[in-house]
Motif scaffolding. Structure first.
Motif, mmCIF file in Angstrom:
data_model
loop_
_atom_site.group_PDB
_atom_site.id
_atom_site.type_symbol
_atom_site.label_atom_id
_atom_site.label_comp_id
_atom_site.label_asym_id
_atom_site.label_seq_id
_atom_site.Cartn_x
_atom_site.Cartn_y
_atom_site.Cartn_z
ATOM 1 N N LYS A 91 10.232 9.557 33.569
ATOM 2 C CA LYS A 91 10.810 8.381 34.240
ATOM 3 C C LYS A 91 10.891 7.182 33.299
ATOM 4 O O LYS A 91 11.919 6.519 33.220
ATOM 5 C CB LYS A 91 9.979 8.012 35.477
ATOM 6 C CG LYS A 91 10.014 9.051 36.564
ATOM 7 C CD LYS A 91 9.213 8.634 37.761
ATOM 8 C CE LYS A 91 7.729 8.528 37.474
ATOM 9 N NZ LYS A 91 7.133 9.786 36.971
ATOM 10 N N SER A 92 9.797 6.941 32.605
ATOM 11 C CA SER A 92 9.769 5.740 31.753
ATOM 12 C C SER A 92 10.715 5.876 30.571
ATOM 13 O O SER A 92 11.384 4.911 30.187
ATOM 14 C CB SER A 92 8.346 5.474 31.280
ATOM 15 O OG SER A 92 7.507 5.295 32.404
ATOM 16 N N LEU A 93 10.799 7.081 30.005
ATOM 17 C CA LEU A 93 11.737 7.274 28.903
ATOM 18 C C LEU A 93 13.171 7.078 29.405
ATOM 19 O O LEU A 93 13.992 6.454 28.741
ATOM 20 C CB LEU A 93 11.571 8.671 28.281
ATOM 21 C CG LEU A 93 12.412 8.922 27.031
ATOM 22 C CD1 LEU A 93 12.094 7.912 25.932
ATOM 23 C CD2 LEU A 93 12.209 10.335 26.494
ATOM 24 N N PRO A 103 9.382 0.164 28.841
ATOM 25 C CA PRO A 103 8.110 0.642 29.384
ATOM 26 C C PRO A 103 7.431 1.589 28.394
ATOM 27 O O PRO A 103 8.092 2.172 27.532
ATOM 28 C CB PRO A 103 8.532 1.406 30.633
ATOM 29 C CG PRO A 103 9.900 1.885 30.316
ATOM 30 C CD PRO A 103 10.532 0.805 29.488
ATOM 31 N N GLU A 104 6.141 1.709 28.525
ATOM 32 C CA GLU A 104 5.387 2.617 27.669
ATOM 33 C C GLU A 104 5.717 4.064 28.064
ATOM 34 O O GLU A 104 5.822 4.393 29.248
ATOM 35 C CB GLU A 104 3.893 2.355 27.873
ATOM 36 C CG GLU A 104 3.042 2.839 26.733
ATOM 37 C CD GLU A 104 1.554 2.639 27.011
ATOM 38 O OE1 GLU A 104 0.761 3.483 26.577
ATOM 39 O OE2 GLU A 104 1.217 1.637 27.671
ATOM 40 N N VAL A 105 5.900 4.895 27.060
ATOM 41 C CA VAL A 105 6.170 6.315 27.292
ATOM 42 C C VAL A 105 5.024 7.074 26.648
ATOM 43 O O VAL A 105 4.620 6.760 25.532
ATOM 44 C CB VAL A 105 7.504 6.723 26.622
ATOM 45 C CG1 VAL A 105 7.716 8.230 26.654
ATOM 46 C CG2 VAL A 105 8.674 6.010 27.290
ATOM 47 N N THR A 111 0.772 7.438 32.496
ATOM 48 C CA THR A 111 0.894 6.351 31.514
ATOM 49 C C THR A 111 1.287 5.047 32.199
ATOM 50 O O THR A 111 0.761 3.988 31.880
ATOM 51 C CB THR A 111 1.953 6.724 30.449
ATOM 52 O OG1 THR A 111 1.579 7.967 29.870
ATOM 53 C CG2 THR A 111 2.040 5.665 29.366
ATOM 54 N N THR A 112 2.236 5.136 33.116
ATOM 55 C CA THR A 112 2.702 3.927 33.800
ATOM 56 C C THR A 112 1.695 3.517 34.865
ATOM 57 O O THR A 112 1.379 4.300 35.758
ATOM 58 C CB THR A 112 4.086 4.176 34.438
ATOM 59 O OG1 THR A 112 4.972 4.587 33.405
ATOM 60 C CG2 THR A 112 4.628 2.926 35.107
ATOM 61 N N LYS A 113 1.223 2.255 34.734
ATOM 62 C CA LYS A 113 0.173 1.781 35.657
ATOM 63 C C LYS A 113 0.701 0.763 36.662
ATOM 64 O O LYS A 113 0.081 0.485 37.656
ATOM 65 C CB LYS A 113 -0.966 1.126 34.863
ATOM 66 C CG LYS A 113 -1.664 2.059 33.868
ATOM 67 C CD LYS A 113 -2.666 2.944 34.572
ATOM 68 C CE LYS A 113 -3.603 3.623 33.581
ATOM 69 N NZ LYS A 113 -2.884 4.571 32.676
ATOM 70 N N VAL A 130 13.982 0.521 38.900
ATOM 71 C CA VAL A 130 12.552 0.251 38.955
ATOM 72 C C VAL A 130 11.769 1.515 38.629
ATOM 73 O O VAL A 130 12.029 2.584 39.188
ATOM 74 C CB VAL A 130 12.150 -0.255 40.370
ATOM 75 C CG1 VAL A 130 10.692 -0.675 40.379
ATOM 76 C CG2 VAL A 130 13.043 -1.405 40.803
ATOM 77 N N ASP A 131 10.831 1.371 37.701
ATOM 78 C CA ASP A 131 9.917 2.462 37.336
ATOM 79 C C ASP A 131 8.540 2.066 37.864
ATOM 80 O O ASP A 131 8.221 0.884 37.930
ATOM 81 C CB ASP A 131 9.890 2.596 35.804
ATOM 82 C CG ASP A 131 9.000 3.729 35.330
ATOM 83 O OD1 ASP A 131 8.751 4.674 36.117
ATOM 84 O OD2 ASP A 131 8.553 3.681 34.167
ATOM 85 N N SER A 132 7.756 3.037 38.246
ATOM 86 C CA SER A 132 6.447 2.712 38.818
ATOM 87 C C SER A 132 5.511 3.897 38.614
ATOM 88 O O SER A 132 5.947 4.959 38.180
ATOM 89 C CB SER A 132 6.623 2.405 40.303
ATOM 90 O OG SER A 132 7.144 3.529 40.962
HETATM 91 MG MG LIG Z 1 5.863 6.344 33.070
#
Ligand SMILES: [Mg+2]
Ligand SMILES: Nc1nc2c(ncn2[C@@H]2O[C@H](COP(=O)(O)OP(=O)(O)OP(=O)(O)O)[C@@H](O)[C@H]2O)c(=O)[nH]1
Length: 308
Positions: A91-93, A103-105, A111-113, A130-132
């Motif tokens: 998701k983040s990538l 966002p951090e990958v 990983t995603t906080k 939106v990423d979560s």
């Molecule tokens: Mg993530």
């Protein structure tokens, strides 16, 4: 409660009764109010629902102030896509590849906080993505998928098609539209990939096979997203200027089904009655420079000229 509500109302009520937390409860209560019959004898009942909603809102507000929510306020702006899926699905990538957000990958799990927002821009139309935290994370945001206009559901192809079946059940309760994103296609053999695509076709799924890593399939995904937003882009121009001139500017973005009056209102802000004549060129017109009325429905890429 003898209020003669339709079947839809009871479906929504069932969801309300089964809701897991305050945000979800509020969502379904709002839906109940929308779906409740609007006649004299149900007035009292609807008023009661509204009081209940008000109390829930106060409760949610208090718990947010107390810091138990801990969610950074994300403001919904325009159309909102929400990425949802299991950890490590990419998701983040994908957010990095589709928006300006960074966002951090990570290879590790969860990983995603916290919630992070990016701006998606395609063909002159903007939307929020939106990423979560992933499903299964203690920080998973239960209310976010309810506020979404469209969910981008990530399936990690490394785990095969069973991840799709699993997710399908988990996301059923969200009323948003859904686009399936089958990610990490680069890790499959061409044979596996072909079989996967066949299954997607046979399930009539709205989705794309992509590799966020190799940026494969992202164009198809973007097109699907654009289509789901159901918008039309309309260019406006001053009399005498060319269509090319109009198209060089940013288009106005409206919901599908909008008419010339909606376009006029956006420019003239409450003064669309000042329009004496409208000329239109484009997909909704029968010919170039057609004279149209305020109720004429616009289509994507129309050029409109107002004479006031
Ligand atoms: Mg993530
Ligand atoms: N080979 C390959 N790896 C990918 C692809 N997409 C993501 N990854 C890798 O998968 C890992 C997880 O990616 P993330 O984007 O952090 O996953 P996430 O869904 O945000 O997961 P959380 O950790 O729960 O936030 C990273 O090592 C990525 O580099 C892809 O298309 N192909």
């Amino acid at each position: 409660m003898p209020i003669n509500a339709g079947h839809e109302f009871y479906e929504v009520e069932k969801n309300y009764l089964g809701a897991q937390d305050v945000d979800e409860k509020m969502h379904w209560l709002e839906e109940m109010i929308k779906k409740a019959p609007k006649h004299k004898s149900s007035e009292h009942f609807v008023a009661e629902l509204k009081t209940r909603l008000k109390k829930l809102r106060e409760k949610a507000e208090k718990s947010k102030k107390a810091g138990s929510g801990g969610k950074k306020g994300i403001r919904k702006e325009g159309y909102q896509f929400v990425l949802i899926g299991k950890t490590n699905s990419g998701k983040s990538l994908l957010l990095r590849k589709l928006t300006n957000a960074k966002p951090e990958v990570g290879e590790g799990m969860f990983t995603t906080k916290e919630v992070i927002v990016g701006t998606f821009e395609y063909e002159g139309v903007k939307a929020q993505i939106v990423d979560s935290p992933s499903i299964g994370s203690e920080n998973f945001d239960k209310s976010l998928p309810f506020s979404a206009d469209c969910l981008l559901v990530l399936v990690n192809l490394e785990n095969g098609f069973k991840e799709y079946e699993e997710l399908k059940e988990k996301i059923e309760k969200y009323p948003a539209k859904k686009i399936w994103v089958f990610n990490k296609a680069d890790l499959l053999s061409s044979d596996e990939l072909r079989k996967g695509i066949e299954r997607i076709k046979s399930n009539k799924l709205m989705g794309a096979v992509v590799s966020a890593e190799d940026e494969m399939g992202l164009d198809v995904l973007k097109q699907l997203m654009f289509r789901e937003m159901e918008v039309v882009r309309v260019y406006t121009k001053e009399p005498g200027k060319s269509d090319e001139f109009a198209r060089a500017k940013e288009p106005m973005v409206l919901k599908q089904g909008a008419c010339v009056r909606d376009v006029a209102e956006k420019i003239l802000k409450g003064f669309s009655n000042k329009v004496k004549e409208t000329r239109l060129t484009g997909p909704s017109g029968k010919f170039v420079n057609q004279k149209v009325g305020l109720e004429h429905k616009v289509k994507d890429l129309d050029v409109v000229e107002f004479h006031t």
